[in-house]
Enzyme design. Structure first.
Site, mmCIF file in Angstrom:
data_model
loop_
_atom_site.group_PDB
_atom_site.id
_atom_site.type_symbol
_atom_site.label_atom_id
_atom_site.label_comp_id
_atom_site.label_asym_id
_atom_site.label_seq_id
_atom_site.Cartn_x
_atom_site.Cartn_y
_atom_site.Cartn_z
ATOM 1 N N PRO A 53 0.928 -1.168 0.032
ATOM 2 C CA PRO A 53 -0.029 0.100 -0.073
ATOM 3 C C PRO A 53 0.993 1.121 -0.138
ATOM 4 C CG PRO A 53 -0.649 -1.414 1.799
ATOM 5 C CD PRO A 53 0.658 -1.951 1.045
ATOM 6 N N CYS A 62 0.014 5.563 -0.194
ATOM 7 C CA CYS A 62 -0.746 6.508 -0.426
ATOM 8 C C CYS A 62 -0.423 7.545 -1.707
ATOM 9 C CB CYS A 62 -0.802 7.555 0.539
ATOM 10 S SG CYS A 62 -1.633 6.721 2.061
ATOM 11 N N ARG A 111 -1.478 -5.647 9.084
ATOM 12 C CA ARG A 111 -0.120 -5.139 8.723
ATOM 13 C C ARG A 111 0.229 -4.516 10.205
ATOM 14 N NH1 ARG A 111 2.625 -1.004 4.165
ATOM 15 N NH2 ARG A 111 4.020 -2.527 3.928
ATOM 16 N N GLY A 135 7.144 -1.641 -2.712
ATOM 17 C CA GLY A 135 6.854 -0.089 -2.609
ATOM 18 C C GLY A 135 7.300 0.741 -3.760
ATOM 19 N N ARG A 136 8.228 1.546 -3.372
ATOM 20 C CA ARG A 136 8.738 2.492 -4.322
ATOM 21 C C ARG A 136 9.481 1.868 -5.564
ATOM 22 N NH1 ARG A 136 9.601 4.297 0.860
ATOM 23 N NH2 ARG A 136 9.189 6.247 1.318
ATOM 24 N N TYR A 165 -0.257 4.533 13.216
ATOM 25 C CA TYR A 165 -1.692 5.022 13.051
ATOM 26 C C TYR A 165 -2.649 4.024 14.131
ATOM 27 C CZ TYR A 165 0.114 6.677 8.535
ATOM 28 O OH TYR A 165 1.123 7.516 7.817
ATOM 29 N N LEU A 190 12.813 -2.276 1.139
ATOM 30 C CA LEU A 190 13.961 -2.247 0.266
ATOM 31 C C LEU A 190 14.185 -3.499 -0.330
ATOM 32 C CD1 LEU A 190 16.380 0.381 2.448
ATOM 33 C CD2 LEU A 190 15.027 0.725 0.347
ATOM 34 N N GLN A 197 -6.443 -2.153 1.825
ATOM 35 C CA GLN A 197 -6.194 -1.876 2.979
ATOM 36 C C GLN A 197 -6.795 -0.983 3.755
ATOM 37 O OE1 GLN A 197 -2.584 0.750 4.284
ATOM 38 N NE2 GLN A 197 -1.603 -1.294 5.029
#
Length: 359
Positions: free
Chosen positions: A23, A25, A234, A328-329, A186, A306, A104
């Site tokens: 996930p 944003c 998660r 992710g990235r 969160y 990573l 999610q």
């Protein structure tokens, strides 16, 4: 044979392979009005590109269970039928490409009501579509954040029901996996961590009390989520604090409880509860946390952090450290990472017909 590109079956759902999208944003929804929290054409294009690129499972960005649960004013949500219909369009396309669509579900708690990152990402007030944040205790995340309002027990029960309502809408939209966001400081993670939770009632103090809200959310979502479909959770495996924080030992203990409550896979990340913490990052730096949970509980896990190279991902799966990897990235940089990795590892995955000439 490539371990990374072997199917994985959880309950009755078979995911075509183990290279998944984490996930992330996008901060691209309207902040207010009838379109607030509604996925846009940007979201469709973003998720569609990764599905066409061969990703096995895609988890949406943190999808708020209420307007106040958004991390930023531009996040998506699943608190109304307009949002459900917009997600259905995305989910249908992902499914057509052979990608498993996952959602999610999240509440940002004391870290909510922020601006988008390219405008600084700091907290915003009502004059910029922001709102009063809430948390387990009236402790701000950082000196730059306002103190949240402490939730009452009645409000906690209402948020539990908001998670269940969002799960119902996710099912109506066609999602096949639901993930509860309990990581990165969160709301659920705030209740778990003694760093953020200073309550003295049934939701604070002991490990059992601090875990209560999370397990109530899991039970409420599991009650409306079909038995044949998997539920993920998660977690931040550690707060990276020397004292007064959530630890890897806590994660292993909690993972066993999650399994008893019907969670099928733990998505293992770390950090986010405390500001100003120095985290020793590096390739695969969070994989050992996932490996320990898997070894000590038998609960399937996904590793994240990573993971960028095909050989690296293959080794994580082949060695039994994790059952899947979440990118992710790297998937922001390369939407077709899965196709390139499959070619490198000598595996074959589905390619959309219009792209066959490049396969």
């Amino acid at each position: 044979m490539s371990a990374l590109f072997e199917p994985l079956t959880l309950r009755s759902l078979t995911i075509p392979h183990r290279a998944w999208m984490a996930p992330m944003c996008q901060y691209s929804a309207a902040p207010a009005g009838p379109q607030a929290g509604v996925p846009t054409d940007w979201h469709f294009a973003h998720y569609a590109a990764r599905a066409a690129g061969g990703t096995g499972l895609i988890l949406t960005e943190a999808t708020a269970v209420s307007p106040e649960g958004r991390i930023s004013i531009a996040d998506v949500g699943l608190w109304n039928d307009t949002q459900t219909a917009a997600f259905r369009r995305i989910v249908d396309f992902l499914t057509e490409q052979g990608t498993v669509p996952g959602v999610q579900l999240a509440h940002a708690g004391r870290k909510a009501s922020t601006d988008v990152p390219w405008r600084g990402g700091g907290p915003v007030g009502p004059e910029a579509h922001g709102w009063q944040t809430v948390g387990p205790s009236p402790l701000p995340f950082s000196p730059d954040h306002p103190a949240p309002r402490e939730l009452t027990t009645q409000e906690i029960a209402e948020i539990v029901e908001q998670f269940a309502g969002a799960a119902r809408r996710a099912l109506a939209a066609g999602f096949r996996v639901a993930e509860i966001h309990g990581a990165h400081g969160y709301l659920i993670g705030e209740f778990l961590s003694p760093h953020a939770n200073r309550r003295t009632d049934a939701y604070g103090g002991s490990f059992t009390n601090r875990s209560r809200f999370a397990l109530e959310v899991v039970d409420a979502v599991r009650a409306v989520w079909p038995d044949e479909l998997p539920l993920f959770f998660r977690i931040s495996a550690t707060d990276w604090l020397e004292s007064d924080g959530w630890t890897v030992d806590d994660t292993v203990r909690f993972a066993a409880q999650l399994q008893e409550h019907g969670v099928d896979l733990l998505d293992v990340s770390s950090g986010g509860t405390a500001s100003g913490v120095r985290i020793p990052t590096g390739p695969g730096y969070q994989v050992p946390f996932a490996a320990r949970v898997r070894a000590e509980t038998g609960l399937p896990v996904a590793a994240v952090g990573l993971i960028t190279e095909a050989a690296q991902a293959e080794q994580i799966i082949a060695s039994g450290e994790a059952d899947a990897v979440l990118l992710g990235r790297e998937l922001l940089r390369n939407p077709s990472w899965a196709q390139h990795a499959a070619r490198e590892l000598g595996a074959r995955i589905t390619v959309p017909d219009p792209y066959l000439r490049a396969a």
